[in-house]
Design an enzyme around this catalytic site. Structure first.
Site, PDB file in Angstrom:
ATOM      1  N   GLU A  36      10.901  -5.837  11.998  1.00  0.00           N
ATOM      2  CA  GLU A  36      11.809  -6.588  11.193  1.00  0.00           C
ATOM      3  C   GLU A  36      13.092  -6.811  12.084  1.00  0.00           C
ATOM      4  O   GLU A  36      13.592  -5.971  12.853  1.00  0.00           O
ATOM      5  CB  GLU A  36      12.264  -5.494   9.962  1.00  0.00           C
ATOM      6  CG  GLU A  36      11.325  -5.493   9.032  1.00  0.00           C
ATOM      7  CD  GLU A  36      11.604  -4.741   7.691  1.00  0.00           C
ATOM      8  OE1 GLU A  36      12.648  -5.217   7.508  1.00  0.00           O
ATOM      9  OE2 GLU A  36      10.704  -3.840   7.248  1.00  0.00           O
ATOM     10  N   CYS A  53       7.455   0.919   7.418  1.00  0.00           N
ATOM     11  CA  CYS A  53       6.170   1.187   8.193  1.00  0.00           C
ATOM     12  C   CYS A  53       6.173   2.764   8.597  1.00  0.00           C
ATOM     13  O   CYS A  53       5.086   3.399   8.393  1.00  0.00           O
ATOM     14  CB  CYS A  53       6.151   0.218   9.406  1.00  0.00           C
ATOM     15  SG  CYS A  53       5.754  -1.406   8.726  1.00  0.00           S
ATOM     16  N   THR A  77       0.911  -1.212  -0.056  1.00  0.00           N
ATOM     17  CA  THR A  77      -0.127   0.131  -0.202  1.00  0.00           C
ATOM     18  C   THR A  77       0.867   1.366  -0.171  1.00  0.00           C
ATOM     19  O   THR A  77       0.967   2.050   0.914  1.00  0.00           O
ATOM     20  CB  THR A  77      -0.819  -0.128   1.137  1.00  0.00           C
ATOM     21  OG1 THR A  77      -0.113  -0.336   2.621  1.00  0.00           O
ATOM     22  CG2 THR A  77      -1.828  -0.969   1.232  1.00  0.00           C
ATOM     23  N   LYS A 137       5.876   5.598   6.008  1.00  0.00           N
ATOM     24  CA  LYS A 137       4.556   5.650   5.267  1.00  0.00           C
ATOM     25  C   LYS A 137       3.499   5.686   6.085  1.00  0.00           C
ATOM     26  O   LYS A 137       2.358   6.366   5.703  1.00  0.00           O
ATOM     27  CB  LYS A 137       4.430   4.163   4.515  1.00  0.00           C
ATOM     28  CG  LYS A 137       3.348   3.895   3.811  1.00  0.00           C
ATOM     29  CD  LYS A 137       3.621   2.497   3.016  1.00  0.00           C
ATOM     30  CE  LYS A 137       3.630   1.285   3.970  1.00  0.00           C
ATOM     31  NZ  LYS A 137       2.180   1.172   4.510  1.00  0.00           N
TER      32      LYS A 137
END
Length: 437
Positions: free
Chosen positions: A153, A261, A86, A264
């Protein structure tokens, strides 16, 4: 259960592999034929600690499969996860074309009841849009569920297998029962599965990431103030982090946040607020400060060299946006490299995992070395951008012998100030006093 995961990016691959680990039969679908062939050949397309073992074991035992054929993947699946990108559009809003496109493709193929799960990070109201796609395309009954991921991560496997919480957005009793059964093995220690409506679930993900980004940014602001008033940000961090209301995590100052993440999601939440005629002032400030913080080390370097770094050889340790990953999306190192190249610097870089990804971007504009010390040969300065463990206790005598000058700009505050004094380095870090030679 039989599960299909549409999309084998970071989230999709970790999700599919970890779902297979508890006995589910999982088929992961991707349109990238080369990538699918790679995974079918037991090769991981990403670096994530602990994933390799689960990946190989579940393929070997027949629980984890990969295909480009959407129809065959979803035919017998009870649950279909949408783990698709996205990306932000020009205005910062999340682009839902991949999610809605996949939903339409699935709607044309299904013949019986399915639970459709949006695993991607999506704006509030996306589940409603997905439901509309199915209602407009097929008479087959489906339930659309929002199930945001909270994977970090570098520790994503542990995060999935032992989650702090599982958030599920649905108002369907049938879907809730299925999702509770699916996630039951992961919450045996008592961590909650939190059921709520889809809109609250979608907002929860954005709110969590934006809050953490705000926490990081606040500490970067405190660090900048520490340098001006003569305080030590490490002492301040410990002083406030011991307060249970604040907590110790996400209080380390540095060169800004990056990754797939935080940048964005902060941008998307701010844009969502604007679309609803609300000015989210805190998030606007977070983005502004983070943009500035990424270039903090370069500003310090320019000041040290009197505004002229043309021809200076700069060694960079760390390219990934954080340690234990090869992900360079929105990595501060990339912004730093761009600034240095614009100023005419010569760059030699090392990262344990991310160099191949950076090479694809910069080619021969910068050089890469096989180990951290080779990057230092005849360097005028060392910049530390990512806090890999291998950088924490280096051989300072070796560093001194290799570099043209004993100069370190540390964006992660890895070294003790007294140690730098004893070793005779010029050492400039974040939010602490500068050690001069």
């Amino acid at each position: 259960m039989r599960i299909a995961v549409v999309g084998t990016g970071y989230v999709g691959l970790v999700t599919g592999t970890c779902l297979a680990e508890t006995g589910n039969t999982v088929t992961c679908v991707d349109i990238n034929e080369e990538k699918v062939k790679m995974m079918q050949a037991f090769k991981l397309p990403i670096y994530e600690p602990g994933l390799d073992l689960l990946f190989h074991r579940n393929i070997e035992q027949g629980r984890l499969n990969f295909t480009t054929n959407l129809a065959s993947a979803i035919e017998d699946a009870q649950i279909i996860f949408l783990a698709l990108p996205t990306p932000p559009g020009e205005d910062g809003a999340a682009d839902l074309s991949y999610v809605l496109g996949a939903a339409k493709d699935i709607a044309k193929l299904i013949k019986d009841y399915k639970v459709i799960v949006t695993k991607s990070t999506v704006p509030v109201g996306t589940a409603d849009k997905v439901i509309k796609v199915f209602n407009d395309t097929t008479p087959v009954e489906v339930d659309v569920v929002s199930n945001p991921e909270f994977l970090r991560e570098g520790v994503a496997v542990d995060d999935f297998m032992k989650p702090d919480r599982v958030v599920v957005g649905t108002q369907s009793v049938r879907a809730q029962k299925i999702m509770a059964e699916l996630y039951g093995p992961y919450v045996r220690q008592g961590n909650p599965i939190i059921f709520m409506d889809t809109r609250s679930s979608e907002l929860t993900k954005y709110a969590a990431n934006s809050f953490l980004a705000t926490k990081i940014t606040f500490m970067n602001e405190i660090a900048n103030l520490c340098e001006l008033v003569g305080a030590d940000v490490d002492a301040v961090r410990k002083g406030i982090g011991s307060d249970d209301r604040i907590g110790k995590r996400f209080l380390f100052p540095g060169v800004g946040y990056g990754g797939s993440c935080f940048p964005k999601d902060v941008q998307a939440l701010a844009q969502s607020a604007k679309e609803n005629h609300y000015e989210f002032k805190i998030l606007d400030s977070v983005m502004e400060v983070n943009d500035t913080q990424r270039k903090k080390l370069v500003e310090k370097m320019r000041k040290y060299y009197g505004g002229d770094i043309k021809g200076k050889k700069i060694a960079i340790w760390g390219l990934a946006f954080k340690p234990e990953t090869d992900d360079i999306r929105e990595a501060p190192a990339l912004y730093i490299i761009d600034e240095l190249l614009n100023d005419g610097a010569i760059i030699s870089a090392f990262d344990p995992e991310a160099m191949n990804n950076v090479k694809k971007m910069y080619g021969d504009k910068i050089s890469f070395t096989d180990n951290q010390y080779d990057a230092l040969k005849d360097a005028d300065a060392l910049l530390i951008v990512t806090e890999w463990s291998v950088f924490r206790t280096p051989d300072f005598d070796k560093i001194s012998s290799l570099m043209k000058a004993k100069v370190i700009f540390d964006g992660r505050n890895l070294y003790d100030l007294q140690k730098m004094i004893d070793c005779g380095f010029y050492y400039n870090s974040i939010g602490r006093k500068t050690i001069s030679i």
